[in-house]
Enzyme design. Structure first.
Site, PDB file in Angstrom:
ATOM      1  N   ARG A  12       0.261  -1.043  -0.198  1.00 28.03           N
ATOM      2  CA  ARG A  12       0.165   0.243  -0.445  1.00 28.03           C
ATOM      3  C   ARG A  12       0.845   1.361  -0.011  1.00 28.03           C
ATOM      4  NH1 ARG A  12      -3.917   1.143   4.362  1.00 28.03           N
ATOM      5  NH2 ARG A  12      -2.611  -0.264   5.478  1.00 28.03           N
ATOM      6  N   ILE A  14       3.340   4.559  -0.772  1.00 27.58           N
ATOM      7  CA  ILE A  14       4.358   4.675  -1.074  1.00 27.58           C
ATOM      8  C   ILE A  14       5.357   2.947  -1.288  1.00 27.58           C
ATOM      9  CG2 ILE A  14       7.233   5.547  -0.605  1.00 27.58           C
ATOM     10  CD1 ILE A  14       5.978   7.453   0.633  1.00 27.58           C
ATOM     11  N   ALA A  83       8.035   0.111   5.895  1.00 32.48           N
ATOM     12  CA  ALA A  83       6.777   0.547   6.894  1.00 32.48           C
ATOM     13  C   ALA A  83       6.759   1.435   8.028  1.00 32.48           C
ATOM     14  CB  ALA A  83       6.911  -1.239   7.409  1.00 32.48           C
ATOM     15  N   ILE A  85       4.111   3.720  10.177  1.00 29.35           N
ATOM     16  CA  ILE A  85       2.659   4.245  10.909  1.00 29.35           C
ATOM     17  C   ILE A  85       2.621   5.518  11.376  1.00 29.35           C
ATOM     18  CG2 ILE A  85       1.987   1.991  11.157  1.00 29.35           C
ATOM     19  CD1 ILE A  85       2.864   2.836  14.352  1.00 29.35           C
ATOM     20  N   ASP A  88      -0.282  10.176  15.271  1.00 32.77           N
ATOM     21  CA  ASP A  88      -0.285  11.964  15.945  1.00 32.77           C
ATOM     22  C   ASP A  88      -0.442  12.184  17.375  1.00 32.77           C
ATOM     23  OD1 ASP A  88       1.245  11.484  13.644  1.00 32.77           O
ATOM     24  OD2 ASP A  88       0.312  13.160  12.162  1.00 32.77           O
ATOM     25  N   GLN A 141       8.388  18.343  13.033  1.00 28.10           N
ATOM     26  CA  GLN A 141       6.263  18.472  12.866  1.00 28.10           C
ATOM     27  C   GLN A 141       5.453  18.502  13.945  1.00 28.10           C
ATOM     28  OE1 GLN A 141       4.947  18.838  10.246  1.00 28.10           O
ATOM     29  NE2 GLN A 141       3.308  19.502  11.581  1.00 28.10           N
ATOM     30  N   TYR A 147       7.093   9.925  15.700  1.00 33.01           N
ATOM     31  CA  TYR A 147       6.973  10.036  14.561  1.00 33.01           C
ATOM     32  C   TYR A 147       8.956  10.961  13.519  1.00 33.01           C
ATOM     33  CZ  TYR A 147       6.156   8.942   9.208  1.00 33.01           C
ATOM     34  OH  TYR A 147       6.769   9.381   7.886  1.00 33.01           O
ATOM     35  N   PRO A 177      10.151  11.248   1.722  1.00 33.58           N
ATOM     36  CA  PRO A 177       9.788  11.674   0.991  1.00 33.58           C
ATOM     37  C   PRO A 177       9.099  12.833   2.173  1.00 33.58           C
ATOM     38  CG  PRO A 177       9.189   9.904   2.103  1.00 33.58           C
ATOM     39  CD  PRO A 177      10.715  10.190   2.598  1.00 33.58           C
ATOM     40  N   GLY A 178       8.411  14.452   1.407  1.00 28.81           N
ATOM     41  CA  GLY A 178       7.407  14.964   1.910  1.00 28.81           C
ATOM     42  C   GLY A 178       6.483  14.779   1.435  1.00 28.81           C
TER      43      GLY A 178
END
Ligand code: CAA
Length: 240
Positions: A12, A14, A83, A85, A88, A141, A147, A177-178
């Protein structure tokens, strides 16, 4: 026969695009997934790529799964530790469970995926380790202390593995990746997502295939002297 590539979380998002790209480039691909049997079955029906179900946070399950992949397809030449997850929450609301879940999958999961295959790569004097980090490991972030810690940790992993593997013909690199148009980003509240897109000079989310092409390059013979590096693909949102 082509080289063998393992893509964790490869059915699934990316990971799906990476699995498809590597197959198109001639690799024998094994894609792992954690729980979504339906998505994995649909992915195999569409692509012909075999999937394997294990929890990357579990070392013994990972080692057994990797042994099975090697029995089925041959020694693993390319590992894409993808992988990941999100759980947040603003830090003052983040629970130990949210912290531990993300550390287990995104960080320990990389150790568990690479470690069992590493001795074989050393013996055969060839290997490609590609870890999917994130822009949020580079810049941090809001609501992602867990994360961001894992994705920054990925960069430490590849820089260290690069030094250990270099003489054995193994490279280890990261892709950051952004914000990419996947379920993970679509799960962010719409208003927040719109404000994120407003911060991307490219004016759009990235496509999973744009990350897959970075991975394919790092896996190729052409990238043999690139080791311990990070490719950022974020539409000019952030520069290191
Ligand atoms: N920067 C600053 N403030 C922010 C913010 C941000 N990026 N995001 C939310 N806030 C603020 C809100 O405006 C709100 O402020 P007010 O209380 O003053 O209105 C406050 O934080 C939200 O507080 P809540 O206590 O209501 O938060 P919540 O418990 O409901 O949690 C959230 C909401 C989880 C933070 C949600 O806003 C969210 O999911 N934000 C997105 C986080 C994010 O960008 N995650 C990236 C996911 S994609 C990914 O991870 C892939 C990748 O690698 C790039």
């Amino acid at each position: 026969m082509g080289r063998v590539a393992l893509v964790t979380g490869g059915s699934r998002g990316i990971g799906e695009a990476i699995s498809k790209k590597l197959k198109a480039d001639g690799y024998s691909v094994a894609a792992t997934y954690a729980g979504n049997d339906e998505a994995a079955a649909a992915f195999t029906a569409e692509t012909g790529i075999k999937t394997y179900k294990w929890n990357v946070a579990d070392y013994d399950a990972s080692a057994a799964g990797i042994a099975q992949v090697e029995a089925d397809l041959g020694p693993i030449d390319v590992i894409v530790a993808n992988a990941g997850i999100t759980r947040d929450a603003p830090f003052h609301k983040m629970t130990p469970q949210q912290w531990n879940d993300v550390i287990g999958t995104n960080l320990t999961g990389v150790f568990n995926t690479v470690h069992p295959a590493w001795p074989g790569m050393r013996e055969r004097k060839f290997g490609r380790v590609i870890v999917i980090s994130s822009i949020n490991g580079q810049k941090g972030q809001f609501a992602q202390v867990n994360y961001a810690a894992t994705k920054a940790g990925d960069l430490g992993i590849v820089k260290s593995l690069a030094q250990e593997g270099a003489r054995a013909g193994i490279t280890a690199n990261a892709v950051c990746p952004g914000y990419i148009a996947t379920e993970m980003v679509m799960a962010v509240p719409e208003k927040v997502r719109e404000s994120i897109i407003g911060q991307i000079p490219a004016g759009r989310l990235g496509e999973p295939e744009e990350i897959a092409r970075c991975v394919a390059f790092l896996a190729s013979d052409d990238a043999g002297f690139i080791n311990g590096s990070t490719i950022s693909a974020n539409g000019a949102q952030f520069f290191v």
